[in-house]
Design a protein around this motif. Sequence first.
Motif: not given
Length: 404
Positions: A121-122, A125, A144, A148, A358, A362, A365
Motif C-alpha cells: 500500500t505504501r 501511495v 491521488f 488510490f 489506507n 496516505a 506520505e
Amino acid sequence: MDAVEPAVPITDEWIERHFDHLSPELAREFHPTLARARSRCPVAHSDRYGGFWVATRYEDVLRVAQDWRTFSSELGITVPAGGPTMKIIPVTVDPPLQRIYKRLINAHFTPARIGPWEEPTRALVNRLIDGFVERGECDFMRDFARPFPGLAFFDLALHAPADDLEEVNHYATMASLPQVAESRDCLMKLAAWIGGFVERRRAEGPRGDVVDAVLDAEIEGRPITREEVIGTVQLLVLGGLETTAGVLGAAMLRFCANPEIPALLRARPELIPDAVEELLRLDGSFVCIGRTARHDTELGGHRIKKGEQVIIYWASANRDGAEFPDPDTFDLDRPTNRHVAFGAGPHRCVGSNLARMNLRIALDEIVHRLDDIRLRPGADIDFHSTFNRAPLSVPITFTAGARL
C-alpha cells in the motif's frame, strides 16, 4: 435529461418541513445546515419524496442504527439515493441473516489479515505521488484520492488480474459518483466485470482470500447464489472507494486552510493515527443512511409510524456538542472520540480497519513528500453529497520535487 429544479434557499422552514438530502444548496451549506437542524429540530419530518424523517442528534442516530428490530435495512428505502441503485448485500439484509453474510467478510479484514498489505500500500501511495510531485501541482482527487483506494483494494483484497486494475477501478470510481453522466453505465460494467471475475475465480485454485470465502459460502444450509456473490463483492468494492477518497479530499482542504496541521504531523508522525480519527469525525464522507420503521415507535419525542422512513445523519452526529466538546474544532487531544464515521450497529463498516490503514499511510506520505500545500487560487470547490459526500475536485499547488 431531467429538468434542473430552481435553487431553494435553506430556511428554518426548509429544515423543519422540506428537508431535501439531494439539494445542491445542502451540499454547499452542509455542516452549517445540519448544525441548525440539531439546534432547532433534531428529529424533523420532511414532505419531500413522499415524506420521511431526518435524525441529526448523536443519541437518536445511534439509537436508530443499533435498533435493527425497529428500524430495518431490509424493508427497502424508497427515498431517492441520488444515483443508480442495485441490491448490495449485506447492506440490504437485517440480522440474523445479515450476520451470516458479514461473517464471511469480517475475518479477512482484521488488523492481522491486512497487516501484510501495508508495504505494498505504501509503495502504491508513493507511485501515485511520483506521478505528480515534480509538477508542483495536481488535482488531488483525480491524481491521488480517487485512484488510490480502488487500485489497492482490487489488487490486495480481491487479487484481480493486473491487466484489469486500471479499467475496473475506473468503473468503480465512476459508479460511486452519482453526478457523473457515465455513473449508471459504469455501475453496470462493474457488475458485469464482477460476474466474469467470480466465474474465473471458481475455475482457479483457492487463494484463501475473501473471494474464496464468498464463493464457498453456505447461506442457511444452501449454497450462495450467483446474485448474492455479485452483491457481496460489489459491496466490498463500492463500500470503501469514494468514502476513503472523500476523507482524503476533505483532509487536503483542511491542510490547505490550516497549514499548521500537516506541519505538526510531519514533525510528530506518531500523531497521525489520532489525526485520522479526528478527520474521520469531522469530514467522514459516509454522511447518512436510511432505515424503515418495522412498527410504530417513538424517536426524539415524535411518533414514527410503521413503514415510515428515517434518514440518520452520521455527519451530524459526529459534530454534536453533547458528545464532542467544541465539535467543529480539529483537536488531537480529545480524551474520547466515539465517532460514527463508519456507522454503528450491525451494519457498521466491515472495512474500517482497512480504511484506517489506507488513510494513515496516505497521510504519512503526503505530509512528508508535499510541502507548502495550497489550494490553487480561484479554485471553486464543489461537493457531491447524497448518502456519501466528497469534493469533486481539489486543485492544489506545492513545492515541486520529492522531500524523500
